[in-house]
Scaffold this active site. Structure first.
Site, mmCIF file in Angstrom:
data_model
loop_
_atom_site.group_PDB
_atom_site.id
_atom_site.type_symbol
_atom_site.label_atom_id
_atom_site.label_comp_id
_atom_site.label_asym_id
_atom_site.label_seq_id
_atom_site.Cartn_x
_atom_site.Cartn_y
_atom_site.Cartn_z
ATOM 1 N N SER A 338 41.382 33.673 33.964
ATOM 2 C CA SER A 338 41.424 34.743 34.968
ATOM 3 C C SER A 338 41.007 36.080 34.369
ATOM 4 O O SER A 338 40.267 36.843 34.986
ATOM 5 C CB SER A 338 42.839 34.856 35.545
ATOM 6 O OG SER A 338 42.955 35.974 36.391
ATOM 7 N N TRP A 341 37.281 36.062 33.663
ATOM 8 C CA TRP A 341 36.567 36.040 34.942
ATOM 9 C C TRP A 341 36.377 37.467 35.459
ATOM 10 O O TRP A 341 35.340 37.794 36.037
ATOM 11 C CB TRP A 341 37.348 35.215 35.972
ATOM 12 C CG TRP A 341 36.710 35.173 37.328
ATOM 13 C CD1 TRP A 341 35.766 34.296 37.769
ATOM 14 C CD2 TRP A 341 36.970 36.054 38.435
ATOM 15 N NE1 TRP A 341 35.416 34.578 39.076
ATOM 16 C CE2 TRP A 341 36.147 35.650 39.504
ATOM 17 C CE3 TRP A 341 37.817 37.147 38.626
ATOM 18 C CZ2 TRP A 341 36.148 36.292 40.742
ATOM 19 C CZ3 TRP A 341 37.825 37.792 39.850
ATOM 20 C CH2 TRP A 341 37.002 37.365 40.887
ATOM 21 N N HIS A 342 37.371 38.301 35.229
ATOM 22 C CA HIS A 342 37.300 39.671 35.743
ATOM 23 C C HIS A 342 36.302 40.538 34.987
ATOM 24 O O HIS A 342 35.843 41.543 35.538
ATOM 25 C CB HIS A 342 38.683 40.325 35.696
ATOM 26 C CG HIS A 342 39.574 39.933 36.829
ATOM 27 N ND1 HIS A 342 40.502 38.917 36.737
ATOM 28 C CD2 HIS A 342 39.676 40.405 38.093
ATOM 29 C CE1 HIS A 342 41.142 38.799 37.887
ATOM 30 N NE2 HIS A 342 40.651 39.682 38.728
ATOM 31 N N GLY A 343 35.974 40.201 33.764
ATOM 32 C CA GLY A 343 35.023 41.044 33.046
ATOM 33 C C GLY A 343 34.818 40.607 31.615
ATOM 34 O O GLY A 343 35.634 39.878 31.041
ATOM 35 N N PHE A 536 32.860 42.425 39.692
ATOM 36 C CA PHE A 536 33.239 41.125 39.165
ATOM 37 C C PHE A 536 32.478 39.989 39.827
ATOM 38 O O PHE A 536 32.598 38.862 39.435
ATOM 39 C CB PHE A 536 34.754 40.889 39.334
ATOM 40 C CG PHE A 536 35.578 42.037 38.821
ATOM 41 C CD1 PHE A 536 35.300 42.597 37.580
ATOM 42 C CD2 PHE A 536 36.600 42.571 39.571
ATOM 43 C CE1 PHE A 536 36.049 43.666 37.108
ATOM 44 C CE2 PHE A 536 37.362 43.630 39.102
ATOM 45 C CZ PHE A 536 37.084 44.171 37.873
#
Length: 536
Positions: A338, A341-343, A536
């Site tokens: 997670s 995934w965001h950056g 994102f």
């Protein structure tokens, strides 16, 4: 194209809705879905046309592979397709970060590639991976290319979610009584969209003016305690109202076209623990990670543990080894995913691992209480307030990493929040009884604060009251259908104040109309700012 831009509000949306109505009420109603697909592709290509071929190649390739998996289950093909999707995501999103990391670790001089991140690649990649897995498992009931493209590209959710599931979308596209303009859904959708627009352009963007200089200064010389807390709390509220506003606008837009999108945001700052927080923040991402990463991992680890004859957890009783293997390990891996995934950046890795640690502690605490026979939840108002505040502070710390451009800035700001870089109280505080003596005892100063004014602090206090005391948008509209399958919680304040539940009355219409007029005029007259989750 931004929902809060004049191009979208005054051009794209009216034209697209008019075309949808024209097709829906004519003999060409079968082309209404095609019209939305084509215009959604235009919406996607508006910012950067070069990104459109990437989206289309991904859509066609995954559709063809899914067709093969529907006809015959093929595990190697499924794995290869998932890896291909992840490889494309890794290249566009992480190639630069990985190259820089390799250069720093190995002392090499690899050329850092300049890659423009395709819009929404994280979102449409996850949606298609879910489709492939379900196709392989025999859970795809329809495989129409036109509906598949609309499911993937429908512009209300295309750029920043919610991450939709094919079953909940394709069934609506097939329903002639649902997938058409309806006056009741249009009224509800427009109301929700305008509420979201207000949250974005008036509230969230208002906090952004406080956040930017504080985080920029923290990246250089550092800030003192009051400034650090003001920046951290302001960013927490900025991303809260930014994402809440986008979620409202996306769901509202879907309703205008007769489509209910899944709920993606449900007052997460009211959560009593971090488990509940993740069940209410970016809910469709949590749903995807749980269904396609966490649960399969737990099932595989459980089977492996059972084959080795090791003790299995039971309600109210588990061993440290079982908890570490079946709860802690899958949780940490899932939240690590997670985070990245965001950056692309170490700050996002830390953000994910930090929340993973929060969840492990929360699950451990829950398991310990179950073992001791202690109720998991309490209705004691003091306990509830303490739980909400503790969860809120944990979220604020995590968001410092989320907002910072690098780990150094995040650590500097966190250091400032605990007073490592000095504390200056605002001048008005010096007139309060006992404050000067207390400040002197704590080594704090009283004087002017460059990056914080009274309006910034008042704004934080006001909107924390709004967040904690008032119902959210979907609760306010709780008597009417909003998000897919959403059942509104009845809030304590709504029971005592009927105005906190929307009804189709003239007073509500006048109030909403006045708010909408101010919001739209502000939106079209100013340069639109991106939604945070567009990155994102």
């Amino acid at each position: 194209m931004l929902f809060n831009s004049s191009t979208f509000l005054l051009g794209f949306l009216p034209i697209v809705f008019a075309g949808f109505c024209a097709f829906s009420f004519s003999r060409l109603k079968g082309f209404a879905g095609l019209w939305l697909t084509v215009t959604s592709l235009l919406f996607y290509a508006w910012w950067r046309p070069a990104g459109l071929p990437i989206l289309m190649v991904s859509a066609v390739a995954n559709y063809l592979v899914a067709g093969q998996l529907i006809r015959r289950r093929n595990q190697p093909l499924l794995i290869a397709a998932i890896l291909a999707n992840l490889a494309a995501l890794a290249y566009y999103k992480y190639a630069g970060f990985l190259t820089v990391t390799a250069n720093e670790a190995l002392g090499s001089n690899l050329i850092v590639p300049h890659i423009v991140l395709p819009l929404a690649i994280s979102f449409f990649t996850f949606q298609q991976i879910a489709y492939l897995v379900d196709a392989s498992d025999g859970e795809v009931e329809e495989h129409s290319f036109s509906n598949y493209c609309l499911f993937l590209t429908f512009f209300p959710h295309l750029i920043a979610g919610p991450i939709t599931h094919h079953r909940e979308m394709l069934s609506q596209f097939r329903d002639p009584d649902r997938f058409r303009p309806r006056l009741d859904l249009f009224a509800i959708g427009t109301t929700l969209f305008l509420i979201g627009l207000f949250k974005k352009v008036i509230v969230a963007d208002g906090f952004a003016t406080t956040v930017r200089p504080i985080f920029a200064t923290a990246a250089g010389q550092g800030v003192q305690t009051v400034e650090a807390w003001t920046g951290a709390l302001s960013y927490t509220l900025q991303i809260y109202f930014d994402f809440s506003g986008y979620s409202d606008m996306a769901i509202g837009l879907g309703l205008m076209f007769g489509i209910s999108l899944p709920i993606n945001f449900d007052s997460p700052l009211k959560a009593r623990n971090i488990i509940e927080y993740w069940a209410r923040w970016h809910m469709t991402l949590t749903r995807f990670l749980t269904a396609y990463i966490y649960n399969p991992m737990v099932v595989a680890l459980t089977r492996r543990r059972a084959l080795k004859g090791r003790p299995m957890p039971k309600r109210g009783k588990t061993t440290v080894g079982a908890f570490a293997t079946l709860v802690a390990l899958p949780t940490m891996i899932t939240l690590f995913i997670s985070g990245v995934w965001h950056g692309a950046g170490w700050q996002f890795v830390i953000f994910g691992l930090l929340h993973g640690s929060y969840l492990v502690i929360a699950n451990g605490w829950r398991a310990w209480k179950a073992h001791r026979g202690i109720p998991d939840r309490s209705n004691n108002p003091i306990f509830i307030a303490g739980s909400v505040l503790t969860t809120f502070l944990a979220v604020v710390v995590g968001l410092v990493f989320f907002r910072s451009p690098d780990v150094t800035t995040a650590m500097s700001l966190l250091g400032s929040m605990i007073g490592l870089h000095g504390t200056t109280l605002p001048l008005p505080a010096g007139h309060l009884p006992g404050v000067p003596a207390l400040a002197h005892a704590l080594g704090a100063n009283i004087g002017s604060i460059e990056l914080v004014d009274s309006k910034s602090i008042a704004r934080i206090v006001l909107f924390l009251i709004v967040v904690w005391a008032l119902p959210n948008s979907n609760q306010w509209l709780g008597n009417y259908p909003t998000a897919l399958g959403f059942v509104a919680r009845q809030t304590a304040t709504a029971r005592f104040a009927p105005i906190l539940r929307w009804k189709p009355r003239p007073a509500f219409g006048v109030a909403l109309g006045a708010m909408s007029m101010v919001t739209i005029l502000y939106a079209v007259s100013a340069a639109p700012s991106e939604f945070i989750y567009f990155h994102f």
